[in-house]
Scaffold this motif. Structure first.
Motif, PDB file in Angstrom:
ATOM      1  N   UNK A  22      -1.790  -3.433  17.456  1.00 16.17           N
ATOM      2  CA  UNK A  22      -0.919  -4.081  17.495  1.00 16.17           C
ATOM      3  C   UNK A  22      -0.285  -4.275  16.293  1.00 16.17           C
ATOM      4  N   UNK A  23      -1.013  -5.172  15.566  1.00 17.64           N
ATOM      5  CA  UNK A  23      -0.828  -5.777  14.387  1.00 17.64           C
ATOM      6  C   UNK A  23      -0.200  -4.999  13.119  1.00 17.64           C
ATOM      7  N   UNK A  24      -0.752  -3.805  12.949  1.00 16.43           N
ATOM      8  CA  UNK A  24      -0.830  -2.726  12.072  1.00 16.43           C
ATOM      9  C   UNK A  24       0.774  -1.394  13.050  1.00 16.43           C
ATOM     10  N   UNK A  25       0.361  -1.587  14.178  1.00 13.40           N
ATOM     11  CA  UNK A  25       2.073  -1.160  14.589  1.00 13.40           C
ATOM     12  C   UNK A  25       3.107  -1.834  13.937  1.00 13.40           C
ATOM     13  N   UNK A  26       2.607  -3.347  14.332  1.00  9.90           N
ATOM     14  CA  UNK A  26       4.077  -4.212  13.449  1.00  9.90           C
ATOM     15  C   UNK A  26       4.592  -4.284  12.003  1.00  9.90           C
ATOM     16  N   UNK A  27       3.288  -3.425  10.859  1.00  4.34           N
ATOM     17  CA  UNK A  27       3.093  -3.894  10.107  1.00  4.34           C
ATOM     18  C   UNK A  27       4.429  -2.177   9.692  1.00  4.34           C
ATOM     19  N   UNK A  28       3.981  -1.238  10.870  1.00  2.00           N
ATOM     20  CA  UNK A  28       4.755  -0.005  10.112  1.00  2.00           C
ATOM     21  C   UNK A  28       6.399  -0.146  10.742  1.00  2.00           C
ATOM     22  N   UNK A  29       6.372  -0.435  11.457  1.00  2.00           N
ATOM     23  CA  UNK A  29       7.271  -0.995  12.530  1.00  2.00           C
ATOM     24  C   UNK A  29       8.141  -1.731  11.469  1.00  2.00           C
ATOM     25  N   UNK A  30       8.376  -3.290  11.091  1.00  4.02           N
ATOM     26  CA  UNK A  30       8.790  -3.913  11.043  1.00  4.02           C
ATOM     27  C   UNK A  30       9.143  -3.468   9.431  1.00  4.02           C
ATOM     28  N   UNK A  31       8.349  -2.341   8.326  1.00  7.18           N
ATOM     29  CA  UNK A  31       8.163  -2.173   7.092  1.00  7.18           C
ATOM     30  C   UNK A  31       8.840  -1.021   7.041  1.00  7.18           C
ATOM     31  N   UNK A  32       9.564  -0.648   8.405  1.00 11.21           N
ATOM     32  CA  UNK A  32      10.179   1.376   8.574  1.00 11.21           C
ATOM     33  C   UNK A  32      10.271   2.194   8.209  1.00 11.21           C
ATOM     34  N   UNK A  33       8.331   2.397   8.428  1.00 11.94           N
ATOM     35  CA  UNK A  33       7.485   3.455   8.084  1.00 11.94           C
ATOM     36  C   UNK A  33       7.823   4.943   8.493  1.00 11.94           C
ATOM     37  N   UNK A  34       8.552   4.442  10.161  1.00 15.92           N
ATOM     38  CA  UNK A  34       8.097   5.362  11.481  1.00 15.92           C
ATOM     39  C   UNK A  34       9.885   5.300  12.534  1.00 15.92           C
ATOM     40  N   UNK A  35      10.483   6.457  12.743  1.00 18.43           N
ATOM     41  CA  UNK A  35      11.057   6.220  13.487  1.00 18.43           C
ATOM     42  C   UNK A  35      11.000   5.740  15.241  1.00 18.43           C
ATOM     43  N   UNK A  36      11.971   5.202  15.389  1.00 18.44           N
ATOM     44  CA  UNK A  36      11.186   4.940  16.769  1.00 18.44           C
ATOM     45  C   UNK A  36      10.926   5.074  17.613  1.00 18.44           C
ATOM     46  N   UNK A  37      10.918   6.443  18.073  1.00 11.40           N
ATOM     47  CA  UNK A  37      10.494   7.252  18.889  1.00 11.40           C
ATOM     48  C   UNK A  37       9.340   7.323  18.596  1.00 11.40           C
TER      49      UNK A  37
END
Length: 282
Positions: A22-37
């Motif tokens: 969850x933490x790694x997911x949070x980092x990659x999402x909040x830093x805009x690394x990958x698309x919403x899909x």
């Protein structure tokens, strides 16, 4: 998201794995690394969590999922001491996310307030879950407080191990021996940001973020640890080790003593997967 009860080693392991993912997911999402899909949605109370999933249309997110699974293998074997994700803009590091792991010998606690020498239960599952929620909330708030990333960003991950239990030839799935364990250099003045920690009767996990001070919008944040280094060596990533073992962890009264922790000398072997250029960020 978390086990109903956290009283066995297996339940504790599940909790730590999920916290990491969850933490790694949070980092990659909040830093805009990958698309919403590339993300699914889960809820923790009123907190909306975005969880990385195997998105075949995004090779980058697939790679990160494999890295997390490789770290799971090292956690199950109790080999990994430290895992860190670095976001770099050559030749310097922009942000670094550090995950420290410890494995405990479960020692029953004595009820010293009783006239009888009775042993009481370990850490309360409710308190462990509360600490887990606090860690994730703090991480989400911190991600909102960081400045935008450069366009030419590369994501890398490395693992460090405990040497008295880790076979010399061990590499988690998807990882290889790091052929160039050098220093991690920041262009400006970096600061360490304390995210939080979670302790069970079997595991301890601590999260810390290092970035340039100018990239933290609230420079007076209570999360900032003073006197951050200008460069961080792989050999010294766990520089807080001595401080941690001489001081009780005080988050939500989830404390454990030095004697309850397996603290062998660490193996300075470093594993890494292939670096991941993120040219097509959202």
């Amino acid at each position: 998201l978390f086990p109903e009860s956290i009283t066995t080693e297996q339940q504790s392991l599940v909790l730590v794995k999920r916290l990491l993912a969850i933490s790694v997911s949070c980092i990659t999402y909040m830093r805009g690394l990958f698309p919403e899909s590339s993300y699914g949605t889960r809820y923790l109370d009123d907190l909306c969590l975005k969880i990385l999933r195997e998105d075949k249309s995004c090779l980058g997110s697939l790679q990160i999922v494999k890295w997390i699974q490789g770290c799971f293998d090292a956690l199950e074997k109790q080999y990994v001491n430290l895992g860190f994700y670095a976001l770099s803009s050559n030749p310097t590091v922009t942000e670094m996310y550090q995950f420290k792991f410890k494995y405990k010998n479960k020692v029953p606690q004595m009820d010293i307030s009783s006239n009888h020498r009775e042993f009481v239960a370990g850490l309360c599952s409710k308190d462990v879950k509360q600490a887990s929620r606090l860690l994730l909330r703090t991480l989400y708030l911190l991600m909102q407080d960081l400045g935008p990333l450069p366009n030419d960003i590369t994501l890398s991950m490395k693992l460090l191990y405990y040497n008295d239990v880790t076979p010399k030839d061990y590499q988690p799935p998807g990882f290889k021996e790091d052929g160039s364990p050098g220093d991690l250099l920041f262009a400006g003045d970096p600061v360490n940001l304390k995210v939080g920690s979670v302790s069970t009767d079997f595991h301890f996990m601590k999260v810390r973020v290092t970035t340039e001070k100018k990239r933290v919008k609230k420079a007076d944040s209570d999360l900032i640890q003073k006197n951050g280094p200008t460069e961080i060596s792989h050999q010294g990533l766990d520089c807080e080790e001595e401080e941690e073992e001489s001081t009780k962890i005080n988050l939500l009264n989830l404390a454990f003593s030095q004697e309850e922790v397996i603290g062998p000398e660490k193996k300075r072997k470093v594993s890494e997967p292939e670096k991941l250029p993120l040219n097509g960020r959202k």
